[in-house]
Design a protein around this motif. Structure first.
Motif: not given
Length: 526
Positions: A254-266
């Protein structure tokens, strides 16, 4: 309250030598001014993330200095926010001092940007005060440090800024304030949807491919007075190899390699996600609060320059993170908190050249739990009454957006045909069915059902039996298969079946078909 016209507001700001503002920002500045002139001492101003709160604060600071000999103190609750605010004020030509740990300097200047932790730890006393400005002011309700300061300087005008003014107690009266409210007025500068419509924020597409099972997870109260999952339960539910793998699979799709930020659980979860991206050949970095300032600054700088693609953290970047060309957010941290949810989502809504949309991949179930980020918000000050706060949150959940059963695109409430893939499920009492992987339901792990739950399941089974034309007794037999007892003493009333019940029925049908097939094979070989 007498309000200025837009033309009068523009003229007043221009006369004060204030930086240029958008129309809605000018209107907000003048409404704040009118509220303070009407006798209110503490005013809370709402603008969505990316709406320009810092710019509004800069204009107010310039106006205050031009009309008063006093000083302006800006308060923030994070080191990064202190540095960002000071830089923004200096960029507007203001002479700024900083009061923050070892970075303290220039305290003789008329504008001071201060860390509330440093102010509290040093017991600082301010003189010649003309105005307080508090960034992320929703934190005031749950912070003794902020409240102590507001009590001490109760006669000094104060302007709070927030994109999430929902904290319990923001409008609570205190005896230390002569029974006046902590914040006495909430002024709305714009809504998220209005800024999207005007092109000031980027539109958002949401997909909800998978989410951890939060059944049985306990909750605790956040600093903002909201209920949210306990950290230990979040980590246990979310940091699983199959969920981390699903994050990677859908990001490629779905994202196709775009700049991404991820919020993880820990922190461990964030590191696992980064490891998976790197193993797949995607450049990724992890960021956490235990890194030193130099390391964090280096990682953020390289991400801003585009040196790597995916930046993962837990909650460090939920406030003060401003990299507009970040186009995708992976939400892998389950939450029930509207404040935390909107703070995280707001990180990808800022526009940038070539950015036509933002993408939210919700692997946490938060959109279904809380609602679409663009829904109307409970924009009124909470007086600390738990019942009132609860009713406002329930009122917002009326939209109930749902992921498309086929492509997982989150459709707005009431939209039957998916605008992305065109999938239009057959309507059978609002039940949606689509081909997909079956999830095994572990009956042993299910908690003992209450009488209300048993009645609701039986009512759903009656509804399914009538609509499918099943024989009398089918619902009772299915009920017995689920609970091990017959439905004695239950009412014959119907209820629309849930996706969970339909999934269970489908698994039962598959189990029955396989058992019948096995039995036939046994007779053939017998």
């Amino acid at each position: 309250m007498m309000q200025c016209t837009q033309a009068q507001a523009s003229a007043a700001l221009a006369g004060a030598g204030v930086i240029s503002l958008r129309d809605y920002q000018e209107g907000l500045v003048m409404e704040i001014r009118d509220s303070l002139k009407a006798g209110r001492r503490r005013v809370l101003a709402y603008l969505p993330t990316g709406g320009g709160k810092t710019r509004v604060a800069t204009a107010i600071t310039q106006m205050t200095l031009s009309k008063s000999k006093g000083r302006v103190v800006v308060l923030a609750n994070r080191k990064q926010l202190v540095h960002q605010f000071a830089a923004a004020l200096r960029a507007a030509g203001l002479d700024v001092g900083v009061l923050q740990g070892e970075n303290t300097h220039g305290l003789h200047r008329r504008v001071i940007v201060a860390s509330v932790d440093t102010v509290h730890a040093r017991g600082c006393i301010f003189d010649d005060m003309a105005l307080f400005i508090i960034d992320e002011a929703h934190a005031c309700a749950g912070s003794e440090k902020y409240r102590t300061l507001l009590f001490r300087y109760s006669r000094v005008p104060c302007i709070g800024l927030s994109a999430t003014p929902f904290a319990r107690g923001l409008g609570k009266p205190y005896p230390e304030l002569a029974d006046r409210l902590l914040f006495e007025d909430l002024i709305v500068g714009a809504t998220v949807q209005s800024l999207v419509d005007a092109g000031h924020l980027t539109d958002l597409e949401i997909y909800a491919p998978s989410s951890p099972d939060m059944t049985g997870a306990k909750t605790s109260r956040t600093a903002e007075g909201e209920q949210d999952y306990r950290q230990a339960d979040i980590e246990e539910a979310a940091d699983r190899p199959e969920l981390v793998g699903d994050i990677l699979r859908h990001w490629f799709k779905l994202a196709g390699g775009v700049k991404t930020i991820c919020f993880a659980s820990s922190i461990a979860h964030s590191q696992h996600i980064v490891e998976q991206f790197r193993a797949a050949g995607v450049s990724a970095e992890h960021l956490d609060c235990y890194m030193d300032d130099e390391t964090r600054a280096d990682i953020l700088g390289r991400f801003e320059r585009g040196d790597f693609t995916v930046l993962s953290n837990v909650s460090l970047l939920s406030e003060g993170f401003d990299v507009p060309d970040t186009s995708c957010m992976i939400l892998a941290r389950p939450t029930k908190s509207l404040t935390r949810f909107l703070q995280m989502v707001g990180r990808v809504l800022r526009p940038a050249p070539g950015k036509t949309r933002a993408l939210l991949l919700d692997h946490s179930g938060s959109v279904e739990r809380i609602g679409h980020p663009f829904d109307d918000l409970p924009l009124e000050l909470d007086d600390g009454n738990a019942n009132k706060a609860g009713s406002r949150k329930e009122e917002r959940k009326k939209s109930e957006p749902k992921p498309c059963p086929s492509c997982k695109f989150v459709r707005p409430a009431g939209v039957h045909e998916c605008p992305k893939c065109g999938f239009a499920p057959q309507r059978q009492s609002d039940v949606e069915v689509a081909d997909g992987e079956l999830v095994k339901i572990d009956r042993k792990a299910r908690k003992p059902a209450t009488p209300d739950v048993k009645q609701h399941v039986y009512s759903q089974l009656l509804h399914v039996a009538r609509h499918r034309g099943y024989k009398p007794g089918w619902a009772a037999n299915q009920y017995r298969a689920r609970f091990g007892v017959w439905p004695r003493g239950l009412r014959d009333v119907e209820a629309a079946p849930s996706a969970e019940l339909l999934g269970w029925l489908k698994s039962q049908a598959i189990r029955f078909a396989k058992a019948r097939e096995k039995a036939q094979e046994g007779r053939q070989h017998g």
